[in-house]
Design an enzyme around this catalytic site. Structure first.
Site, PDB file in Angstrom:
ATOM      1  N   HIS A   1      33.331  48.024  -5.553  1.00 50.10           N
ATOM      2  CA  HIS A   1      33.527  47.237  -6.766  1.00 50.10           C
ATOM      3  C   HIS A   1      34.726  47.754  -7.571  1.00 50.10           C
ATOM      4  O   HIS A   1      35.613  46.977  -7.965  1.00 50.10           O
ATOM      5  CB  HIS A   1      32.250  47.287  -7.609  1.00 50.10           C
ATOM      6  CG  HIS A   1      32.263  46.356  -8.774  1.00 50.10           C
ATOM      7  ND1 HIS A   1      31.572  45.171  -8.787  1.00 50.10           N
ATOM      8  CD2 HIS A   1      32.890  46.435  -9.974  1.00 50.10           C
ATOM      9  CE1 HIS A   1      31.772  44.556  -9.937  1.00 50.10           C
ATOM     10  NE2 HIS A   1      32.562  45.313 -10.684  1.00 50.10           N
ATOM     11  N   GLU A   2      34.750  49.068  -7.830  1.00 56.75           N
ATOM     12  CA  GLU A   2      35.828  49.626  -8.651  1.00 56.75           C
ATOM     13  C   GLU A   2      37.163  49.573  -7.919  1.00 56.75           C
ATOM     14  O   GLU A   2      38.213  49.390  -8.547  1.00 56.75           O
ATOM     15  CB  GLU A   2      35.486  51.065  -9.047  1.00 56.75           C
ATOM     16  CG  GLU A   2      34.228  51.212  -9.888  1.00 56.75           C
ATOM     17  CD  GLU A   2      34.272  50.373 -11.141  1.00 56.75           C
ATOM     18  OE1 GLU A   2      35.374  50.172 -11.703  1.00 56.75           O
ATOM     19  OE2 GLU A   2      33.213  49.880 -11.563  1.00 56.75           O
TER      20      GLU A   2
ATOM     21  N   ASP B   1      31.299  42.119 -16.119  1.00 56.66           N
ATOM     22  CA  ASP B   1      32.607  41.518 -15.845  1.00 56.66           C
ATOM     23  C   ASP B   1      32.569  40.015 -16.037  1.00 56.66           C
ATOM     24  O   ASP B   1      33.504  39.419 -16.591  1.00 56.66           O
ATOM     25  CB  ASP B   1      33.044  41.845 -14.411  1.00 56.66           C
ATOM     26  CG  ASP B   1      33.190  43.340 -14.176  1.00 56.66           C
ATOM     27  OD1 ASP B   1      33.511  44.047 -15.146  1.00 56.66           O
ATOM     28  OD2 ASP B   1      32.966  43.787 -13.041  1.00 56.66           O
TER      29      ASP B   1
END
Length: 659
Positions: free
Chosen positions: A441-442, A517
């Site tokens: 994800h990051e 997000d």
């Protein structure tokens, strides 16, 4: 919905109640005192002497002849008292005919003779009366204390109209304008007011009139109260400091009375300065016509303040400073010229001001040569003065934990993460699959930001949980400007959805970790369509979502929509289109650089924290080192805390825990 009359407030609901009456039994104390007085009056004389033996004159002469009398005291009235050889006291009466023969016999028998020419001594009389009056003194004091307990409370109720302002006259705070870093424009305006009070003749020659009031407006923690303390330290005139909430208590009319008392005291000491902190507590907009519920006490206080500042008998030689972070709730009559003539805006500090503030708060601390306060200031966009003070203190705490007295650069980095994200947890709190998913994800956020020309540069990527986030991708702007380009906003949307796009590309499905997000991206897309006019379907129209509370855009949404249902459907459609296009763009970028994505994921799993320079080294793109890449950069209010700034962009991509 109908309005119904409410029942009177009960004591449990906090309604004001009368002070309790004094105990009724206190009146019986006087009867007790009188009884003790008479008891002592009759008992005290019997205790002044020892038990005495009464002798007639013949027995007395017989005892004298038998050498049984040791001492004798003869009074002018003929009575005699003395002491026998066995220690007993005696009394007798001596006839006037005894004369010299009795004295000769007493001397012959060796009796010590004393002549008493006065009555009881003055000291004995005073002591006797003190003992007699002692019950009245003690019980009277007790009765007074019982009465004062209630009387004091009544006096508090009757004397609440006195102002609670703290006066700085001879003893002034040590804070000066030198302790306030930055804000030169605000300091100049306030310093000019102080100069007007010091040298009124200079302005009088030009026909200038001193402003009645100055209102300092700014977000919390920007130094409004600190500026007021600096004025108190610099001024050569009396300085009254009071908070807005101290004017109002449970009694009706207290606020107006305290305002009158405050200005009366200021007139006695004029020229003087009055500082009202959090003026919105009493200066809120008055209720309009047709309003059923109104706060009469607060409105009376506001009306009195309006009259004192510019009424029929305006205060002369008095300047009012006030501070608030909610100017939108203030009454228009309070903001008009003649009352608060000037409004000084104190925004969040810029890069240079943050550096100066850090230098002020670093006084008295030992900094290592590796600490560059300019770098620390660049890494703290959106921090207020209070945030920066807390940052320096947290860095000192980090150094103490490491048994050091010198602060190093990593202490400030750790302190910044602590302030922004919370306490950092170890990676062992995540399962291996979760750790890999967070790294994917990051890495998606970081790569989309690295390959976007207008996005903010990457500062750091970490998969260490902190607070409510499982991982963080920090982006810091290179420059601080006040406008945002359309290309920057589109790149920001793609970066926000880069984490979810990476999950779709690598793992094949999304997760709950992208909820934060999605919320940020949706908020930004909604503002682009409704407020910024960036949607061709809706057109160049603006529908603001709400007012500003605390000056950071956090106001509540409008209670009614200023557009039709059809327009709302178009807005929803355009927001969905922007988000889908941003997600597809992020997916395309990651699929085009899948090998770099895999390398960054492996690096994050191994190191857990990766610097931005390492990310750019993997992508083969130059690391941004100036303001030339962005035509329109983020506002200086952009926050590294992962919260939307004034146009809804985000400078840190935080992911909430799954589930």
């Amino acid at each position: 919905m109908t309005k119904q009359a409410n029942s009177p407030p009960t004591r449990e609901k906090g309604a004001p109640v009368a002070p309790p009456s004094p105990p009724a039994w206190r009146h019986y104390l006087w009867l007790l005192a009188i009884g003790i007085f008479f008891a002592l009056f009759f008992i005290l004389p019997t205790t002044q002497h020892q038990s005495a033996v009464t002798l007639n004159y013949s027995q007395f002469l017989h005892d004298v002849s038998g050498h049984k009398v040791k001492t004798v005291t003869i009074a002018p009235s003929g009575s005699a008292t003395g002491k026998l050889s066995n220690g007993n006291q005696f009394t007798t009466a001596i006839p006037p005919q005894a004369g010299q023969s009795l004295l000769d016999q007493l001397q012959k028998s060796g009796v010590q003779i004393t002549a008493n020419t006065t009555g009881t001594s003055f000291g004995s009389e005073v002591l006797s009366w003190l003992i007699l009056l002692l019950p009245f003194i003690i019980l009277g004091y007790l009765w007074w204390r019982l009465s004062k307990g209630v009387g004091g409370r009544m006096q508090g109720a009757l004397g609440v109209g006195r102002s609670k302002a703290k006066v700085f006259d001879e003893e002034r705070p040590k804070t000066t304008f030198a302790d306030v870093a930055g804000y030169e424009g605000a300091k100049f305006e306030i310093r000019e007011v102080v100069d007007f009070l010091r040298h009124p003749e200079r302005y009088a020659r030009a026909g200038a009139i001193a402003p009645r009031g100055i209102l300092m407006i700014g977000p919390p923690g920007t130094g409004k109260t600190l500026l007021a303390r600096a004025v108190a330290g610099e001024a050569d005139v009396p300085f009254f400091s009071v908070t807005g909430s101290s004017f109002v208590e449970m009694f009706v009319g207290v606020g107006a009375a305290r305002v009158r008392d405050l200005f009366e005291e200021a007139r006695k000491r004029a020229p003087a300065i009055i500082f009202v902190d959090e003026v919105d507590a009493i200066g809120q907009r008055r209720a309009g016509s047709g309003v059923v519920v109104a706060n009469d006490e607060r409105e009376q206080t506001l009306n009195q303040l309006l009259a004192e500042m510019d009424g029929f008998d305006p205060a002369t030689g008095i300047i009012v400073l006030a501070a608030t972070n909610r100017p939108e709730v203030l009454d228009p009559a309070l903001l008009r010229p003649g009352r608060f003539d000037r409004q000084v805006t104190i925004p969040l500090p810029t890069l240079s001001e943050r550096s100066a503030i850090l230098k002020v708060h670093s006084r008295g601390k030992r900094l290592d040569q590796t600490v560059d306060l300019e770098v620390v200031a660049r890494g703290t966009p959106g921090f207020s003065g209070a945030d920066l003070a807390n940052l320096v203190n947290e860095a000192a705490i980090v150094a103490v934990r490491a048994n050091r007295e010198v602060l190093i650069a990593t202490d400030f980095d750790e302190a910044r993460d602590r302030v922004i994200l919370g306490r950092r947890e170890g990676s062992n709190v995540l399962l291996p699959d979760e750790k890999h998913a967070v790294a994917v994800h990051e890495a998606g956020h970081a790569l989309v930001a690295a390959y976007s020309d207008k996005a903010d540069p990457i500062a750091k990527v970490t998969i260490l949980p902190a607070g409510q986030s499982l991982g963080v991708t920090e982006q810091l702007p290179l420059v601080e400007r006040h406008l945002y380009g359309e290309d920057y906003l589109y790149d920001t949307l793609a970066v926000c959805l880069g984490g979810r796009a990476s999950e779709l590309v690598v793992i094949g499905q999304g997760s709950t970790g992208a909820s934060n997000d999605l919320a940020k991206a949706t908020d930004l897309a909604t503002k682009m369509v409704r407020e910024f006019g960036l949607s061709p379907a809706v057109g160049p129209v603006g529908y603001p979502s709400g007012g500003s509370v605390f000056l950071d855009g956090g106001g509540s949404a409008l209670s009614s929509r200023p557009f039709a249902e059809r327009t709302q459907a178009v807005i929803d459609s355009e927001v969905s289109r922007l988000l889908r296009e941003a997600e597809q763009r992020a997916v395309d970028v990651l699929r085009a650089h899948l090998d770099v994505l895999d390398k960054l994921v492996q690096l994050l799993v191994a190191k857990e924290t990766v610097d931005g320079s390492e990310v750019y080294a993997l992508t083969g793109r130059p690391e941004p080192r100036g303001g030339t890449r962005m035509t329109l950069a983020p506002d200086h209010g952009a926050s590294a805390k992962g919260t939307p700034d004034s146009v809804g962009t985000s400078k840190a991509q935080e992911d909430e825990p799954a589930g």
